[in-house]
Design a protein around this motif. Structure first.
Motif, short mmCIF file in Angstrom:
data_model
loop_
_atom_site.label_atom_id
_atom_site.label_comp_id
_atom_site.label_asym_id
_atom_site.label_seq_id
_atom_site.Cartn_x
_atom_site.Cartn_y
_atom_site.Cartn_z
N PHE A 1 44.96 47.11 43.44
CA PHE A 1 45.35 46.02 42.56
C PHE A 1 44.13 45.17 42.27
CE2 PHE A 1 46.98 41.73 41.76
CZ PHE A 1 47.88 41.99 40.75
N GLN A 2 43.85 44.94 41.00
CA GLN A 2 42.67 44.17 40.62
C GLN A 2 43.09 42.97 39.78
OE1 GLN A 2 39.67 46.45 38.64
NE2 GLN A 2 38.33 44.72 38.37
N VAL A 3 42.61 41.81 40.17
CA VAL A 3 42.87 40.59 39.43
C VAL A 3 41.60 40.20 38.70
CG1 VAL A 3 43.51 38.15 39.62
CG2 VAL A 3 44.53 39.83 41.17
N GLU A 4 41.72 39.97 37.41
CA GLU A 4 40.56 39.55 36.66
C GLU A 4 40.40 38.05 36.80
OE1 GLU A 4 40.10 41.06 32.75
OE2 GLU A 4 41.01 42.98 33.26
N SER A 5 39.16 37.62 36.99
CA SER A 5 38.92 36.19 37.16
C SER A 5 39.03 35.47 35.83
CB SER A 5 37.54 35.96 37.78
OG SER A 5 36.55 36.48 36.94
N ALA A 6 39.53 34.26 35.90
CA ALA A 6 39.66 33.43 34.70
C ALA A 6 38.29 32.94 34.27
CB ALA A 6 40.57 32.24 35.00
N PRO A 7 38.09 32.74 32.99
CA PRO A 7 36.79 32.22 32.54
C PRO A 7 36.54 30.83 33.12
CG PRO A 7 38.37 32.31 30.72
CD PRO A 7 39.02 32.93 31.90
N GLN A 8 35.31 30.59 33.52
CA GLN A 8 34.94 29.32 34.12
C GLN A 8 34.64 28.30 33.02
OE1 GLN A 8 34.86 28.55 37.40
NE2 GLN A 8 35.66 30.57 37.84
#
Length: 87
Positions: free
Chosen positions: A10-17
Motif C-alpha cells: 500500500f502506497q500513500v502519495e504525499s500531499a504537496p507542501q
C-alpha cells in the motif's frame, strides 16, 4: 479469494507542501479582511509563538502553525532583501 500468505503493498502519495510565502499571503489577506493590522499581528505571533495573534478566519491560524516561525522569518527577510536589491 486473495492469497492470505502474501503481503499486500500500500502506497500513500504525499500531499504537496505549501510554501512559507503562500502561507504568509493567505494569513495576511485573512487578517486584512477581518480588520486587523497584519504586520502587528504576524510580528506578535512570530515573537511570542502565541497563535491567538492570528485569526482563525479562512483557516489562517491552523495554516500558519504548519510552518516553523524561523522559516517564516527567513522567507520575509529573503523577500525584503530581494525587493531592495541587496542580493
Amino acid at each position: 479469494m486473495k492469497e492470505l500468505s502474501n503481503t499486500q503493498f500500500f502506497q500513500v502519495e504525499s500531499a504537496p507542501q505549501i510554501q512559507a510565502k503562500d502561507i504568509l499571503e493567505i494569513v495576511y489577506k485573512a487578517l486584512v479582511e477581518k480588520g486587523y493590522n497584519p504586520v502587528n499581528q504576524i510580528v506578535g505571533y512570530i515573537m511570542s509563538g502565541d497563535p491567538t495573534y492570528i485569526t482563525s478566519y479562512n483557516g489562517a491560524r491552523s495554516l500558519i502553525m504548519k510552518m516553523e516561525r524561523d522559516e517564516l522569518v527567513e522567507e520575509m527577510f529573503k523577500t525584503y532583501i530581494e525587493h531592495n536589491k541587496w542580493g
